[in-house]
Each structure stands twice: as structure tokens, then as C-alpha cells.
Design an enzyme around this catalytic site. Sequence first.
Site, mmCIF file in Angstrom:
data_model
loop_
_atom_site.group_PDB
_atom_site.id
_atom_site.type_symbol
_atom_site.label_atom_id
_atom_site.label_comp_id
_atom_site.label_asym_id
_atom_site.label_seq_id
_atom_site.Cartn_x
_atom_site.Cartn_y
_atom_site.Cartn_z
ATOM 1 N N GLU A 106 0.867 -1.176 0.000
ATOM 2 C CA GLU A 106 0.000 0.000 0.000
ATOM 3 C C GLU A 106 0.898 1.218 0.000
ATOM 4 O OE1 GLU A 106 -0.898 -0.176 4.758
ATOM 5 O OE2 GLU A 106 -2.069 -1.377 3.384
ATOM 6 N N TYR A 118 6.521 1.458 -8.672
ATOM 7 C CA TYR A 118 5.854 0.168 -8.498
ATOM 8 C C TYR A 118 5.210 -0.302 -9.804
ATOM 9 C CZ TYR A 118 6.581 0.985 -3.511
ATOM 10 O OH TYR A 118 7.136 1.220 -2.281
#
Length: 149
Positions: A106, A118
Amino acid sequence: MLMTLALKKLTKEDAPGLHELESACHRFPMSLSNLETCFGRFYHVIGLFDDEELLGFGILHQLFEDATLMDICVRPASQGQGLGKRLTEALIELAATQGAERMMLEVRASNERAIALYRQMGFEQTGMRANYYQLEQGKEDAILMERLF
């Protein structure tokens, strides 16, 4: 000056140094006691060093085939040099060698640099947690991301 980078497995004795780095990087850092719990049975904590200087660290929690990237932290003066990517690659490789089938994380919705990194590394958004992260005033959403192996 040329950096000589090395990845090393960290131990609970390294927690105060991690907390110092965490506090330099985040307005709402993990507490020292929370960091100390990250040296349990299902955790892997690695540091990225230039000689003896800790430039960054990453924390991976893995339970069977599910791995969670708990934290990536790079010293502010060393950011933007690919060190976060290097730590993330090392944790992905570690999870894969430990039999992970997916890695989750997260990230703050406002952290566009991390989200871009990411995505570049194969993570896709799978959801959102509303009002998850503390702000100076109010809260901020968390973007949930996942990478399959």
C-alpha cells in the site's frame, strides 16, 4: 565520489538506525517498537549501505505464498538515484526465492514517484483504502497494489 553499494540482512539491533532513517523520511514514521516487531519469524529486513552508511532499507513480510512490502525507505539526500528501485528489486527476488506467488503493498495516493516505480516493476492497482494515512490535518487514501509472480 563513487558509491560502493551493498545489501545486507539487518537484525533487531539495527532498529534504532532504521527508526532514525524512517523519522528523516516520513512525517508520521513507524515507532521504534513497531520497527522492532519487524524482525520476527516471517519478516525479512535488508539495508542498502555505502560502506558503513545506511542509505535505505526495506521490510518484507511473507506468509507462505503471500508477500507484503511493508516499507521502503531511502535517506532523503540519496533519493532519486535508483536506490528505492534497487531495494524493491531485492525484495521481489527474495520473495520469489521464498515461494511467493504474489506481492502486495500500500502506498500514499499522493506518492506519485513511488506509484510510478511500483508500476514500472509490475505492480497493478487492486483497490484503495479511504482515509488510511495520517496527515497534518485529516487523512489520505492508500492505493493497494499487487504483483503476481
